[in-house]
Design a protein around this motif. Sequence first.
Motif, PDB file in Angstrom:
ATOM      1  N   PRO A 190       0.756  -1.130  -0.102  1.00 57.61           N
ATOM      2  CA  PRO A 190      -0.046   0.016  -0.183  1.00 57.61           C
ATOM      3  C   PRO A 190       0.856   1.370   0.089  1.00 57.61           C
ATOM      4  O   PRO A 190       0.411   2.256  -0.434  1.00 57.61           O
ATOM      5  N   LEU A 191       1.943   1.140   0.318  1.00 56.30           N
ATOM      6  CA  LEU A 191       2.914   2.467   0.268  1.00 56.30           C
ATOM      7  C   LEU A 191       3.850   2.310  -1.050  1.00 56.30           C
ATOM      8  O   LEU A 191       4.883   3.298  -1.076  1.00 56.30           O
ATOM      9  N   ALA A 192       3.564   1.644  -1.983  1.00 55.71           N
ATOM     10  CA  ALA A 192       4.543   1.708  -3.145  1.00 55.71           C
ATOM     11  C   ALA A 192       4.018   3.029  -3.961  1.00 55.71           C
ATOM     12  O   ALA A 192       2.763   2.780  -4.249  1.00 55.71           O
ATOM     13  N   PRO A 193       4.913   3.558  -4.392  1.00 55.90           N
ATOM     14  CA  PRO A 193       4.489   4.594  -4.999  1.00 55.90           C
ATOM     15  C   PRO A 193       3.729   4.240  -6.598  1.00 55.90           C
ATOM     16  O   PRO A 193       4.462   3.291  -7.017  1.00 55.90           O
ATOM     17  N   ARG A 247       5.261   9.782   6.040  1.00 57.73           N
ATOM     18  CA  ARG A 247       6.661   9.660   6.692  1.00 57.73           C
ATOM     19  C   ARG A 247       7.115   8.371   6.191  1.00 57.73           C
ATOM     20  O   ARG A 247       8.488   8.451   6.114  1.00 57.73           O
ATOM     21  N   ALA A 248       6.721   7.165   6.211  1.00 63.97           N
ATOM     22  CA  ALA A 248       7.261   6.177   5.920  1.00 63.97           C
ATOM     23  C   ALA A 248       7.763   6.096   4.464  1.00 63.97           C
ATOM     24  O   ALA A 248       8.804   5.620   4.304  1.00 63.97           O
ATOM     25  N   SER A 305      -8.624  18.223   9.245  1.00 65.94           N
ATOM     26  CA  SER A 305     -10.115  18.102   9.478  1.00 65.94           C
ATOM     27  C   SER A 305     -10.459  16.839   9.234  1.00 65.94           C
ATOM     28  O   SER A 305     -11.540  16.393   9.705  1.00 65.94           O
ATOM     29  N   ASP A 306      -9.750  16.009   8.489  1.00 67.89           N
ATOM     30  CA  ASP A 306     -10.005  14.725   8.113  1.00 67.89           C
ATOM     31  C   ASP A 306      -9.999  13.828   9.117  1.00 67.89           C
ATOM     32  O   ASP A 306     -10.047  12.567   9.215  1.00 67.89           O
ATOM     33  N   ARG A 349      -3.465   8.949   9.558  1.00 67.88           N
ATOM     34  CA  ARG A 349      -2.747   7.841   8.839  1.00 67.88           C
ATOM     35  C   ARG A 349      -2.189   8.214   7.567  1.00 67.88           C
ATOM     36  O   ARG A 349      -1.058   7.669   7.243  1.00 67.88           O
ATOM     37  N   GLN A 350      -2.733   9.262   6.914  1.00 65.74           N
ATOM     38  CA  GLN A 350      -1.872   9.705   5.695  1.00 65.74           C
ATOM     39  C   GLN A 350      -0.555  10.293   6.107  1.00 65.74           C
ATOM     40  O   GLN A 350       0.453  10.132   5.116  1.00 65.74           O
ATOM     41  N   VAL A 351      -0.543  11.074   6.972  1.00 69.03           N
ATOM     42  CA  VAL A 351       0.801  11.497   7.548  1.00 69.03           C
ATOM     43  C   VAL A 351       1.913  10.319   7.783  1.00 69.03           C
ATOM     44  O   VAL A 351       2.854  10.416   7.465  1.00 69.03           O
TER      45      VAL A 351
END
Length: 155
Positions: A7-10, A142-143, A129-130, A136-138
Amino acid sequence: MPAASDPLAPPVTFRPLGVRVATYVFGGLMILVAAVVWFSFSAEVRGQFTLFQRGTLLAFGIGAVVAGHALARSRVVANDGSLTVVNGFRSRRYDWSEVVRVSLRQGSPWATLDLSDGTSVAAMGIQGSDGTRAIRQVRELRALVDAHTRTERDD
């Protein structure tokens, strides 16, 4: 596990959810209400509006739509070579080595990227605001920053 299923693969795109929903739903409702009110006026009342007044109302409406669209199109796109930050109608591309840290302080309107030149840039694609979605997105961003800036010595 192949990189494509990670899920973190660009490329990974981070977009605000609440802002997009509010902009398009409430913006559409405002346009609908304005149209209903305008056409509920009699022809005599509509005729009393000057061309300048009509133009002013139209200009305010178009300005609100443009501003709302600018907020809703904000995003952060991470790919193998770089990080692209789109804030409104301005887009900036950063090499991974330029991004030092990603932060989202409690109460902040959006995430911030600290850059290697000592400056910071807003990442409006991740809206505070989310709530938990933004956190989770941050973490995911960061990862990605850690994975793309890692060195053998990891200074």
